[in-house]
Enzyme design. Structure first.
Site, PDB file in Angstrom:
ATOM      1  N   ASP A 357       2.594  -7.272   3.821  1.00 35.64           N
ATOM      2  CA  ASP A 357       3.766  -7.967   2.654  1.00 35.64           C
ATOM      3  C   ASP A 357       2.332  -8.826   2.158  1.00 35.64           C
ATOM      4  O   ASP A 357       0.990  -9.593   2.797  1.00 35.64           O
ATOM      5  CB  ASP A 357       4.480  -8.319   3.299  1.00 35.64           C
ATOM      6  CG  ASP A 357       5.629  -8.644   2.367  1.00 35.64           C
ATOM      7  OD1 ASP A 357       5.512  -8.981   1.566  1.00 35.64           O
ATOM      8  OD2 ASP A 357       7.155  -8.116   2.499  1.00 35.64           O
ATOM      9  N   VAL A 414       6.678  -3.109  -2.624  1.00 33.80           N
ATOM     10  CA  VAL A 414       6.991  -4.130  -3.224  1.00 33.80           C
ATOM     11  C   VAL A 414       8.308  -3.713  -4.571  1.00 33.80           C
ATOM     12  O   VAL A 414       8.735  -3.566  -4.296  1.00 33.80           O
ATOM     13  CB  VAL A 414       5.426  -4.347  -4.032  1.00 33.80           C
ATOM     14  CG1 VAL A 414       4.020  -3.945  -2.884  1.00 33.80           C
ATOM     15  CG2 VAL A 414       5.286  -2.893  -4.706  1.00 33.80           C
ATOM     16  N   GLU A 416      10.177  -4.085  -7.302  1.00 37.46           N
ATOM     17  CA  GLU A 416      10.240  -3.584  -8.802  1.00 37.46           C
ATOM     18  C   GLU A 416       9.796  -4.518  -9.904  1.00 37.46           C
ATOM     19  O   GLU A 416      10.930  -4.232 -10.981  1.00 37.46           O
ATOM     20  CB  GLU A 416      11.678  -2.695  -8.617  1.00 37.46           C
ATOM     21  CG  GLU A 416      11.703  -1.768  -9.476  1.00 37.46           C
ATOM     22  CD  GLU A 416      11.494  -0.438  -9.136  1.00 37.46           C
ATOM     23  OE1 GLU A 416      10.544   0.148  -8.492  1.00 37.46           O
ATOM     24  OE2 GLU A 416      11.799   0.984  -9.778  1.00 37.46           O
ATOM     25  N   LYS A 421       3.153  -4.143  -8.990  1.00 35.01           N
ATOM     26  CA  LYS A 421       3.306  -2.281  -8.731  1.00 35.01           C
ATOM     27  C   LYS A 421       1.675  -2.214  -8.836  1.00 35.01           C
ATOM     28  O   LYS A 421       0.605  -1.887  -7.844  1.00 35.01           O
ATOM     29  CB  LYS A 421       4.112  -1.560  -9.657  1.00 35.01           C
ATOM     30  CG  LYS A 421       5.358  -1.384  -8.630  1.00 35.01           C
ATOM     31  CD  LYS A 421       5.663  -0.864  -7.931  1.00 35.01           C
ATOM     32  CE  LYS A 421       7.889  -0.780  -7.931  1.00 35.01           C
ATOM     33  NZ  LYS A 421       7.656  -0.240  -6.399  1.00 35.01           N
ATOM     34  N   SER A 443      12.322   3.142  -7.645  1.00 38.85           N
ATOM     35  CA  SER A 443      13.628   4.352  -7.977  1.00 38.85           C
ATOM     36  C   SER A 443      13.859   4.119  -9.957  1.00 38.85           C
ATOM     37  O   SER A 443      14.594   5.040  -9.729  1.00 38.85           O
ATOM     38  CB  SER A 443      14.911   2.795  -7.450  1.00 38.85           C
ATOM     39  OG  SER A 443      14.421   1.915  -7.444  1.00 38.85           O
ATOM     40  N   HIS A 464      10.740   8.977  -2.406  1.00 37.63           N
ATOM     41  CA  HIS A 464      11.533   7.571  -2.905  1.00 37.63           C
ATOM     42  C   HIS A 464      12.457   8.063  -2.000  1.00 37.63           C
ATOM     43  O   HIS A 464      13.232   9.132  -1.581  1.00 37.63           O
ATOM     44  CB  HIS A 464      11.932   8.832  -4.004  1.00 37.63           C
ATOM     45  CG  HIS A 464      13.456   7.387  -4.693  1.00 37.63           C
ATOM     46  ND1 HIS A 464      14.746   8.143  -5.186  1.00 37.63           N
ATOM     47  CD2 HIS A 464      14.076   5.798  -4.480  1.00 37.63           C
ATOM     48  CE1 HIS A 464      15.207   7.177  -5.570  1.00 37.63           C
ATOM     49  NE2 HIS A 464      15.176   5.720  -5.508  1.00 37.63           N
TER      50      HIS A 464
HETATM   51  P1  NAD Z   1      12.618  -6.063  -1.426  1.00 40.04           P
HETATM   52  O1  NAD Z   1      12.887  -7.252  -2.371  1.00 40.04           O
HETATM   53  O2  NAD Z   1      13.372  -6.175   0.327  1.00 40.04           O
HETATM   54  O3  NAD Z   1      11.539  -6.219  -0.860  1.00 40.04           O
HETATM   55  C1  NAD Z   1       9.906  -5.784  -1.468  1.00 40.04           C
HETATM   56  C2  NAD Z   1       8.869  -6.107  -0.352  1.00 40.04           C
HETATM   57  O4  NAD Z   1       7.442  -6.347  -0.811  1.00 40.04           O
HETATM   58  C3  NAD Z   1      10.088  -8.320   0.275  1.00 40.04           C
HETATM   59  O5  NAD Z   1       9.222  -8.761   1.181  1.00 40.04           O
HETATM   60  C4  NAD Z   1       7.784  -8.950  -0.926  1.00 40.04           C
HETATM   61  O6  NAD Z   1       7.337  -9.803  -0.250  1.00 40.04           O
HETATM   62  C5  NAD Z   1       6.969  -7.279  -0.738  1.00 40.04           C
HETATM   63  N1  NAD Z   1       6.346  -7.928  -2.005  1.00 40.04           N
HETATM   64  C6  NAD Z   1       6.038  -8.212  -3.340  1.00 40.04           C
HETATM   65  N2  NAD Z   1       4.569  -8.009  -3.615  1.00 40.04           N
HETATM   66  C7  NAD Z   1       4.113  -7.661  -3.037  1.00 40.04           C
HETATM   67  C8  NAD Z   1       2.309  -7.568  -2.925  1.00 40.04           C
HETATM   68  N3  NAD Z   1       1.785  -8.004  -3.905  1.00 40.04           N
HETATM   69  N4  NAD Z   1       1.959  -7.253  -2.009  1.00 40.04           N
HETATM   70  C9  NAD Z   1       2.448  -6.696  -0.972  1.00 40.04           C
HETATM   71  N5  NAD Z   1       3.352  -7.381  -0.918  1.00 40.04           N
HETATM   72  C10 NAD Z   1       4.467  -6.979  -1.553  1.00 40.04           C
HETATM   73  O7  NAD Z   1      13.142  -4.712  -2.285  1.00 40.04           O
HETATM   74  P2  NAD Z   1      13.148  -3.264  -1.712  1.00 40.04           P
HETATM   75  O8  NAD Z   1      14.771  -3.491  -1.595  1.00 40.04           O
HETATM   76  O9  NAD Z   1      12.677  -3.214  -0.219  1.00 40.04           O
HETATM   77  O10 NAD Z   1      12.946  -2.547  -2.806  1.00 40.04           O
HETATM   78  C11 NAD Z   1      11.489  -2.385  -2.683  1.00 40.04           C
HETATM   79  C12 NAD Z   1      10.998  -1.389  -3.708  1.00 40.04           C
HETATM   80  O11 NAD Z   1      12.221   0.582  -2.746  1.00 40.04           O
HETATM   81  C13 NAD Z   1      11.328  -0.596  -5.236  1.00 40.04           C
HETATM   82  O12 NAD Z   1      10.186  -0.700  -6.032  1.00 40.04           O
HETATM   83  C14 NAD Z   1      12.358  -0.975  -5.245  1.00 40.04           C
HETATM   84  O13 NAD Z   1      13.246  -0.520  -6.516  1.00 40.04           O
HETATM   85  C15 NAD Z   1      12.568   0.716  -4.192  1.00 40.04           C
HETATM   86  N6  NAD Z   1      13.763   1.108  -3.698  1.00 40.04           N
HETATM   87  C16 NAD Z   1      15.409   0.272  -3.698  1.00 40.04           C
HETATM   88  C17 NAD Z   1      15.677   0.604  -2.799  1.00 40.04           C
HETATM   89  C18 NAD Z   1      17.206   0.282  -2.184  1.00 40.04           C
HETATM   90  O14 NAD Z   1      18.045   0.476  -2.641  1.00 40.04           O
HETATM   91  N7  NAD Z   1      17.334  -1.348  -2.614  1.00 40.04           N
HETATM   92  C19 NAD Z   1      15.850   2.445  -2.940  1.00 40.04           C
HETATM   93  C20 NAD Z   1      15.375   2.846  -3.224  1.00 40.04           C
HETATM   94  C21 NAD Z   1      14.247   2.896  -3.473  1.00 40.04           C
END
Ligand code: NAD
Length: 735
Positions: A357, A414, A416, A421, A443, A464
């Site tokens: 992270d 990371v 969205e 990304k 997503s 995914h």
């Molecule tokens: P989140 O905000 O809980 O977690 C994202 C994490 O990424 C955070 O801990 C942040 O500190 C970290 N981060 C940000 N920039 C970074 C970097 N450059 N290097 C390392 N870490 C970094 O978000 P989430 O809900 O876990 O979603 C993450 C991804 O999963 C997104 O692309 C989202 O679309 C996808 N997703 C989410 C869900 C859901 O239900 N939340 C379901 C499927 C897919």
């Protein structure tokens, strides 16, 4: 007779030990050979004077996983072929005789005059547990992992080898019905409390204990075969019976909305069976079982939830010629909500994880999630402290991208956001080797467009996950335009190692699952805009067979996320690509009212701190007009909620997003809970008949507009009388 599946040893006390150990299989399952061999063994035990009783146990970790469902699938096909060739009645008779063989065998075992004991050394399910129930005594070896139960209801069936009748004679009918209708798999202590198991002893002593029971006690009669037996809940026609069955009917309706013929049969078979002597009751059970086996719901559920899931798990979509990927260390970038869960399931599967992270604190927080989840497992007796320590030792939490050096697969989770990304992709690619695979958990962002940010688009793929990662069994793999075969193979190998079910789809807006479930949510929004009361929308969603109503679901995925997706769709494809009524509703909810869903405690529902969620009363003010509930055609609303999803799936097939019908069905049930009794979105169309489905769509198009225009593919299929499984089954992806 020489036995392939069993070993029979009789000791000096005349007690036969029958060890079930099917060769070449990881689990014992019941097939025709097993039935034949066990029948012979029962006759041997019954007829051999030197044998005083029998103990049946397993040579494998589990006792028995149940009936071989491919055997049942074959019975269903044989029935259909015979019905065509020799008529429905002859086919039904043959199916009845065929499908009751196991029931007759267990009854013969129970009444053969010699005592039988089940020495349960591991999980015993379905027909395997029904065998235990037919034994006169059940002893299990202590283990937190062992489960016993009758889960047949989950694939549209019910226990048809005496299970319903024995269970209903072992406990009051309300408990029996609950157990049979839920299909829960119980831990041993719970099963013992329910008197389904007589004793739990240290694992090494199971067989000795079983033999001892025969030596000392050795009753060879089931309680219901003894004189003076009384039903635990009293007769059906008694004060207690009258209090039970009407209430049970209400419970059944509440749980199933009468969508599951298998569940309805359970109600009937218990009610009827308890009024009859055991042998007649078993015959009634067999009649219902054969009837349910012929139901389209059971056929569709077995096909999707057992056969297809198994085929996909075994790598149906994996490029065959490529060698297995040597996965050792997996990188997970982003230790947030999803990344923390991905790290947990990966490490639980025995792989090493580098969890990255932005700073050490955030990475540690992600790792702490694994500590929390395994602690829960320890509390439940399902994991040891040593496993806890080993799990955490496998996860290295860091902010140093250089630690990804040894990873041959990296999953990014990371924010969205394209820029974030891009940064993560660049930083990871600077560290990982040339051959490593990069998977994105995005997503909403098209995989091909993210792959453009990569130096190695052939190694880029969508992986995914669904939330919560540790509970959701599906992983949607998305192929970008340039994704290579090796990359696909590696992603599928990874999903297999973490024991999830993969579907493989081509890149498109919303991929497959989000795109289809989005239509369900939109239909709920449009109903609200039309003036349908919110409570009615939610109830009808559940009555149609969905796990939750569309508004509730929207709250879970976040109202602002759906709003964001709608705005992006409008920006990319123009105003005609979205519905202005949905736009107005979401704008009001998110921009004006700040109602973002469960995450901020207010969405379509309110989420009071102490108490259950409640529909937000303010929703009524957002409705431009209101319909009179008494005049609303509820059947049509239910049809809309399912048909719009099935239609969108057909479009996915037409556009090549979905290339394998099994994946559409499995993905729809495991991904978003599409009415399981239908067997999935495409089975829903097949079950209705393509022609009728096209007619339904045309009717809905007339009253509700262009979103119901049937896909050209459907019209063509309707003209030719095709079904999805008839036309596409087994077709290898043109990925
Ligand atoms: P989140 O905000 O809980 O977690 C994202 C994490 O990424 C955070 O801990 C942040 O500190 C970290 N981060 C940000 N920039 C970074 C970097 N450059 N290097 C390392 N870490 C970094 O978000 P989430 O809900 O876990 O979603 C993450 C991804 O999963 C997104 O692309 C989202 O679309 C996808 N997703 C989410 C869900 C859901 O239900 N939340 C379901 C499927 C897919």
């Amino acid at each position: 007779m020489t036995y392939v599946n069993f070993k029979l040893d009789t000791d000096a006390n005349g007690i036969a030990l029958i060890t079930w150990d099917a060769p070449g299989r990881s689990m014992n399952v019941i097939d025709l050979n097993v039935i034949e061999e066990l029948s012979d063994i029962v006759e041997t035990v019954a007829g051999d004077r030197a044998i005083r009783g029998a103990v049946i146990t397993s040579g494998k970790e589990a006792f028995c996983a149940g009936a071989d469902l491919t055997m049942l699938e074959t019975s269903i096909h044989t029935f259909a072929e015979m019905a065509r060739a020799r008529g429905e009645e002859a086919a039904a008779t043959a199916l009845f005789e065929d499908s009751r063989k196991l029931s007759l065998l267990y009854r013969r075992l129970e009444t053969c005059g010699k005592p039988w004991v089940a020495a349960i050394t591991g999980t015993a399910l379905g027909g395997g547990f029904e065998l235990c129930l037919a034994c006169h005594y059940r002893v299990a070896g202590e283990s937190a992992k062992t489960r016993v139960g009758l889960p047949e209801i989950k694939i549209g069936l019910f226990p048809g080898a005496g299970g319903t009748q024995r269970i209903a004679r072992m406990m009051p009918p309300a408990d029996a019905l609950r157990f049979l209708l839920k299909g829960d798999q119980l831990r041993l202590a719970h099963a013992k409390d329910m008197k389904l198991i007589d004793a739990i002893v240290p694992a090494a002593e199971v067989v000795t204990h079983a033999k001892e029971w025969i030596r000392i006690n050795g009753a060879a009669k089931a309680p219901w075969d003894m004189e003076g037996f009384r039903l635990p809940g009293g007769p059906v026609y008694s004060k207690l019976g009258m209090m039970t069955f009407p209430a049970a009917n209400a419970m059944y309706r509440r749980e199933t909305y009468d969508n599951y013929p298998g569940a309805r049969a359970v109600m009937q078979v218990v009610y009827e069976g308890l009024q009859l002597p055991m042998d007649v009751a078993l015959r009634v059970e067999s009649r219902w079982f054969a009837k349910i086996l012929r139901s389209p719901e059971a056929a569709a559920m077995i096909r999707t939830l057992f056969v297809s899931v198994r085929e996909l798990n075994k790598g149906a979509r994996r490029p065959k010629t490529l060698p297995p990927t040597n996965l050792k260390t997996i990188g997970v970038i982003g230790a947030g909500f999803m990344g923390a869960g991905i790290a947990y399931v990966t490490a639980m599967a025995g792989l090493n994880v580098v969890l990255i992270d932005r700073d050490q604190e955030a990475a540690d927080k992600g790792k702490a999630h694994s500590a929390k989840l395994i602690a829960k497992q320890i509390d439940r007796g399902l994991a040891s402290m040593a496993e806890h320590d080993a799990l955490l030792a496998r996860i290295r939490a860091t902010s140093d991208y250089g630690a990804l050096r040894d990873c041959n697969l990296v999953v990014e989770a990371v924010f969205e956001d394209r820029k974030v990304k891009a940064g993560a992709i660049a930083a990871a690619e600077a560290a990982i080797g040339e051959g490593a695979i990069f998977g994105s958990n995005t997503s909403t962002l098209p995989i091909s467009s993210l792959a453009e940010m990569s130096k190695r688009p052939g190694h880029f793929i969508g992986i995914h996950f669904f939330s919560p990662v540790e509970r959701m069994m599906l992983v949607e793999i998305i192929l970008g335009k340039k994704t290579g075969e090796m990359t696909l193979a590696a992603a599928l190998d990874y999903v297999r190692v973490i024991r999830k079910t993969p579907i493989v789809v081509n890149d498109a807006r919303g991929f497959y699952t989000s795109r289809v479930v989005g239509t369900y949510i939109r239909e709920g929004h449009l109903m609200l805009a039309e003036g349908v009361p919110a409570a009615m929308i939610e109830n009808l969603g559940r009555m149609a067979g969905m796990p939750v109503g569309p508004l509730s679901l929207n709250d879970e995925v976040a109202v602002d996320l759906v709003w964001k997706i709608l705005k992006a769709t409008e920006a990319d494809l123009g105003p005609n690509a979205i519905d202005s009524r949905q736009k107005a509703l979401l704008e009001e909810m998110v921009e004006k009212r700040g109602r973002l869903g469960r995450k901020n405690g207010k969405g379509f529902y309110d989420y009071p701190r102490n108490g259950p969620k409640k529909l937000w009363p303010g929703l009524a003010d957002l409705q431009p007009s209101k319909l009179d509930p008494a005049l609303i055609d509820t059947k049509e609303l239910k049809q809309r909620l399912l048909a719009i999803q099935a239609l969108e799936t057909a479009r996915c097939v037409e556009e090549g997003v979905i290339t394998d019908v099994r994946e559409a069905d499995v993905g729809s049930i495991l991904g978003f809970g599409f009415a399981p009794f239908t067997g999935g979105t495409l089975s829903f169309i097949d079950m209705m008949g393509t022609k009728s489905f096209v007619e339904l769509c045309k009717g809905l198009e007339r009253s509700h507009g262009a979103r119901f225009v049937p896909a050209k593919l459907l019209i063509d299929m309707a003209e030719k009388g095709d079904t999805f499984y008839g036309r596409f089954a087994g077709r290898r992806a043109a990925a």
